[in-house]
Write a protein that holds these residues in place. Structure first.
Motif, PDB file in Angstrom:
ATOM      1  N   ALA A 184       0.844  -1.130  -0.068  1.00 51.72           N
ATOM      2  CA  ALA A 184      -0.128  -0.145   0.046  1.00 51.72           C
ATOM      3  C   ALA A 184       0.847   1.287  -0.145  1.00 51.72           C
ATOM      4  N   PRO A 185       0.404   2.364  -0.483  1.00 57.50           N
ATOM      5  CA  PRO A 185      -0.834   2.591  -1.247  1.00 57.50           C
ATOM      6  C   PRO A 185      -0.849   2.053  -2.499  1.00 57.50           C
ATOM      7  N   ILE A 186      -2.076   1.575  -2.924  1.00 58.32           N
ATOM      8  CA  ILE A 186      -2.307   1.003  -4.362  1.00 58.32           C
ATOM      9  C   ILE A 186      -3.533   1.633  -4.819  1.00 58.32           C
ATOM     10  N   ARG A 187      -3.605   2.115  -6.041  1.00 54.21           N
ATOM     11  CA  ARG A 187      -4.808   2.924  -6.516  1.00 54.21           C
ATOM     12  C   ARG A 187      -4.793   2.473  -7.921  1.00 54.21           C
ATOM     13  N   ILE A 188      -5.455   1.348  -8.328  1.00 54.52           N
ATOM     14  CA  ILE A 188      -5.289   0.887  -9.617  1.00 54.52           C
ATOM     15  C   ILE A 188      -6.836   0.670 -10.393  1.00 54.52           C
ATOM     16  N   LEU A 189      -6.665   0.647 -11.758  1.00 55.19           N
ATOM     17  CA  LEU A 189      -7.811   0.234 -12.522  1.00 55.19           C
ATOM     18  C   LEU A 189      -7.395  -0.902 -13.222  1.00 55.19           C
ATOM     19  N   CYS A 190      -8.012  -1.957 -13.338  1.00 55.82           N
ATOM     20  CA  CYS A 190      -7.780  -2.966 -14.292  1.00 55.82           C
ATOM     21  C   CYS A 190      -8.796  -3.144 -15.339  1.00 55.82           C
ATOM     22  N   PRO A 191      -8.790  -2.801 -16.646  1.00 60.23           N
ATOM     23  CA  PRO A 191      -9.796  -2.909 -17.813  1.00 60.23           C
ATOM     24  C   PRO A 191      -9.315  -4.355 -18.279  1.00 60.23           C
ATOM     25  N   GLY A 192     -10.145  -5.109 -18.908  1.00 59.03           N
ATOM     26  CA  GLY A 192      -9.880  -6.082 -19.817  1.00 59.03           C
ATOM     27  C   GLY A 192     -11.319  -6.799 -20.020  1.00 59.03           C
ATOM     28  N   ALA A 193     -10.840  -8.023 -20.790  1.00 58.72           N
ATOM     29  CA  ALA A 193     -12.076  -8.727 -21.374  1.00 58.72           C
ATOM     30  C   ALA A 193     -12.308  -9.674 -20.227  1.00 58.72           C
ATOM     31  N   VAL A 194     -13.398 -10.409 -20.176  1.00 62.33           N
ATOM     32  CA  VAL A 194     -13.600 -11.486 -19.050  1.00 62.33           C
ATOM     33  C   VAL A 194     -14.658 -12.407 -19.740  1.00 62.33           C
ATOM     34  N   TYR A 195     -14.728 -13.531 -19.351  1.00 62.71           N
ATOM     35  CA  TYR A 195     -15.563 -14.441 -19.909  1.00 62.71           C
ATOM     36  C   TYR A 195     -16.407 -15.456 -18.949  1.00 62.71           C
ATOM     37  N   ARG A 196     -17.686 -15.771 -19.536  1.00 66.15           N
ATOM     38  CA  ARG A 196     -18.553 -16.512 -18.576  1.00 66.15           C
ATOM     39  C   ARG A 196     -19.384 -16.898 -19.771  1.00 66.15           C
ATOM     40  N   CYS A 197     -20.068 -18.338 -19.276  1.00 73.05           N
ATOM     41  CA  CYS A 197     -20.972 -18.868 -20.083  1.00 73.05           C
ATOM     42  C   CYS A 197     -22.172 -18.448 -20.033  1.00 73.05           C
ATOM     43  N   ASP A 198     -22.459 -17.205 -20.815  1.00 72.18           N
ATOM     44  CA  ASP A 198     -23.601 -16.530 -20.653  1.00 72.18           C
ATOM     45  C   ASP A 198     -24.229 -16.089 -22.081  1.00 72.18           C
ATOM     46  N   ASN A 199     -25.266 -15.904 -22.347  1.00 70.26           N
ATOM     47  CA  ASN A 199     -25.502 -15.272 -23.735  1.00 70.26           C
ATOM     48  C   ASN A 199     -27.152 -15.061 -23.962  1.00 70.26           C
ATOM     49  N   HIS A 208     -16.378  -6.902 -21.127  1.00 70.10           N
ATOM     50  CA  HIS A 208     -15.328  -6.201 -20.555  1.00 70.10           C
ATOM     51  C   HIS A 208     -15.863  -5.517 -19.006  1.00 70.10           C
ATOM     52  N   GLN A 209     -14.760  -5.678 -18.069  1.00 73.36           N
ATOM     53  CA  GLN A 209     -14.874  -5.228 -16.849  1.00 73.36           C
ATOM     54  C   GLN A 209     -13.723  -3.998 -16.657  1.00 73.36           C
ATOM     55  N   ILE A 210     -14.202  -3.307 -15.591  1.00 76.50           N
ATOM     56  CA  ILE A 210     -12.920  -2.678 -15.321  1.00 76.50           C
ATOM     57  C   ILE A 210     -13.114  -2.794 -13.592  1.00 76.50           C
ATOM     58  N   GLU A 211     -11.828  -3.292 -13.141  1.00 73.29           N
ATOM     59  CA  GLU A 211     -12.146  -3.407 -11.769  1.00 73.29           C
ATOM     60  C   GLU A 211     -11.087  -2.186 -11.217  1.00 73.29           C
ATOM     61  N   GLY A 212     -11.594  -1.632 -10.049  1.00 74.90           N
ATOM     62  CA  GLY A 212     -11.012  -0.415  -9.178  1.00 74.90           C
ATOM     63  C   GLY A 212     -10.454  -0.957  -7.913  1.00 74.90           C
ATOM     64  N   LEU A 213      -9.395  -0.696  -7.444  1.00 74.75           N
ATOM     65  CA  LEU A 213      -8.849  -1.188  -6.244  1.00 74.75           C
ATOM     66  C   LEU A 213      -8.107   0.056  -5.458  1.00 74.75           C
ATOM     67  N   TRP A 214      -8.471   0.426  -4.392  1.00 71.61           N
ATOM     68  CA  TRP A 214      -7.686   1.350  -3.545  1.00 71.61           C
ATOM     69  C   TRP A 214      -7.344   0.819  -2.104  1.00 71.61           C
ATOM     70  N   VAL A 215      -6.244   0.548  -2.157  1.00 70.51           N
ATOM     71  CA  VAL A 215      -5.677   0.114  -0.737  1.00 70.51           C
ATOM     72  C   VAL A 215      -4.504   1.096  -0.240  1.00 70.51           C
ATOM     73  N   ASP A 216      -5.079   1.381   1.189  1.00 68.16           N
ATOM     74  CA  ASP A 216      -4.094   2.514   1.951  1.00 68.16           C
ATOM     75  C   ASP A 216      -4.567   2.379   3.351  1.00 68.16           C
TER      76      ASP A 216
END
Ligand code: FA5
Length: 343
Positions: A184-199, A208-216
């Motif tokens: 810490a401190p971490i303040r990141i965004l992680c964008p990208g493709a994700v996959y699930r058996c859904d349709n 696509h999702q964007i993960e946000g993570l703030w650690v401090d």
């Protein structure tokens, strides 16, 4: 010998004069002046004549050569002029003709939306970090507190590539990688493709999702709310409100689903609204405070008061809301009539 030279010279001048194009002129040149050309052939006989006559013959030969070369050059220029004039006649360019339409490409709506979300959050200090799409079962599940027999595995139908290797089902898989890679401190965004058996109309097997993570130290739920309210106002409009509904995600505690007030019915909720279907609220993401178990697994000491929040947003759903796209599958059909509306 003198007569021969004269014959060759005169014939050459005739042939040059009657050459009709540059190609035949070049053939004439080679047939006279080339290594095996007529003039060279005559000159091969010089060795057989008396030495006293040679200077005269040599002089004559040079003179004919010079005349022939001059004649070749002047005919060449004439023929070039003719060629150019013909070209201008036959290949006329109409500069008033309308130009052909050039189709300029543009960024895909999912890319545009991803960039917009990142741009907003990078203004308050979030950096982009990427993680692998082909992920281990460990980082995708176990490291975010979803054990092998955990019922939460059923929340996301998974594509397994081989035992222990999956196509990541969410960008939360990056949380543990990030917490192990840096303190810490971490303040990141992680964008990208994700996959699930859904349709279906609101679920795609790849999205696509964007993960946000703030650690401090001392990060609180109010920081999560403040961050998401700022983000929602920037994205959907300054009058946007957000609300948290309690929800369950194994990697956060407490966890929440976050709704934003409908940007379509700004003043008064309309029962006919196509965006919120009359509810006044739109579900946009999952969020919560990082579960203490994750800090434990990442090797953080409990005494250092490090806390964190995380959120995960579905990019396609945001694009659908912002541009009122009725069916998510339209985004992936590659139909330019649809896609070019969002240039
Ligand atoms: C998650 O994936 C959590 N990892 C989010 C999270 C992160 C929660 C951090 C807490 C802390 P969920 O399964 O609800 O949560 O998916 C998040 C968003 O992805 C959904 O709100 C939805 O917008 C989008 N989404 C889910 N499945 C699909 C799908 N098949 N197609 C398109 N979008 C989807």
């Amino acid at each position: 010998m003198i007569q021969k030279l004269q014959d060759v010279g005169e014939l050459a001048l005739q042939q040059i004069k009657f050459s009709q194009d540059l190609e035949s002129l070049e053939k004439v040149r080679i047939s006279i002046l080339g290594k095996k050309g007529a003039l060279s052939e005559v000159l091969k006989g010089v060795g057989a004549i008396p030495a006293s006559d040679r200077p005269q013959i040599g002089g004559m030969a040079n003179e004919w050569k010079k005349r022939i070369e001059e004649s070749l050059e002047s005919r060449k220029q004439q023929l070039e002029q003719i060629w150019l004039a013909q070209k201008v006649q036959t290949e006329r360019i109409d500069i008033t003709a309308p130009s052909r339409c050039l189709h300029r490409g543009s960024l895909h709506l999912v890319t545009q939306t991803t960039q917009r979300i990142i741009q907003i959050l990078s203004r308050i200090g979030f950096d982009v970090t990427l993680g692998p799409e082909v992920e281990t079962d460990y980082f995708n599940f176990e490291a975010v507190n979803i054990q092998a027999d955990h019922p939460a595995r059923d929340m996301q139908d998974t594509f397994f590539l081989s035992p222990g290797i999956v196509l990541r089902t969410h960008t939360s898989s990056v949380q543990m990688r990030a917490m192990r890679a840096q303190k810490a401190p971490i303040r990141i965004l992680c964008p990208g493709a994700v996959y699930r058996c859904d349709n279906d109309a609101t679920h795609s097997p790849m999205f696509h999702q964007i993960e946000g993570l703030w650690v401090d130290r001392g990060v609180r739920m109010s920081d999560l709310k403040g961050t998401l309210l700022y983000w929602a106002k920037e994205l959907f409009g300054s009058s946007t409100q957000i609300r948290f509904r309690p929800s369950y995600f194994p990697f956060v505690e407490p966890g929440a689903e976050v709704d934003v007030s409908c940007f379509q019915c700004r003043v008064k909720v309309s029962p006919l609204c196509r965006v919120c279907k009359g509810s006044g609220w739109l579900e946009v993401l999952g969020a919560g405070m990082v579960h203490p178990r994750l800090f434990e697994m990442a090797g953080y000491s409990q005494d250092d008061e490090v806390r964190g929040f995380a959120f995960g947003v579905g990019v396609e759903r945001i694009a659908m809301l912002l541009y009122q796209v009725p069916d998510l599958r339209l985004l992936y059909q590659g139909d330019l009539r649809f896609l070019s509306q969002f240039k």
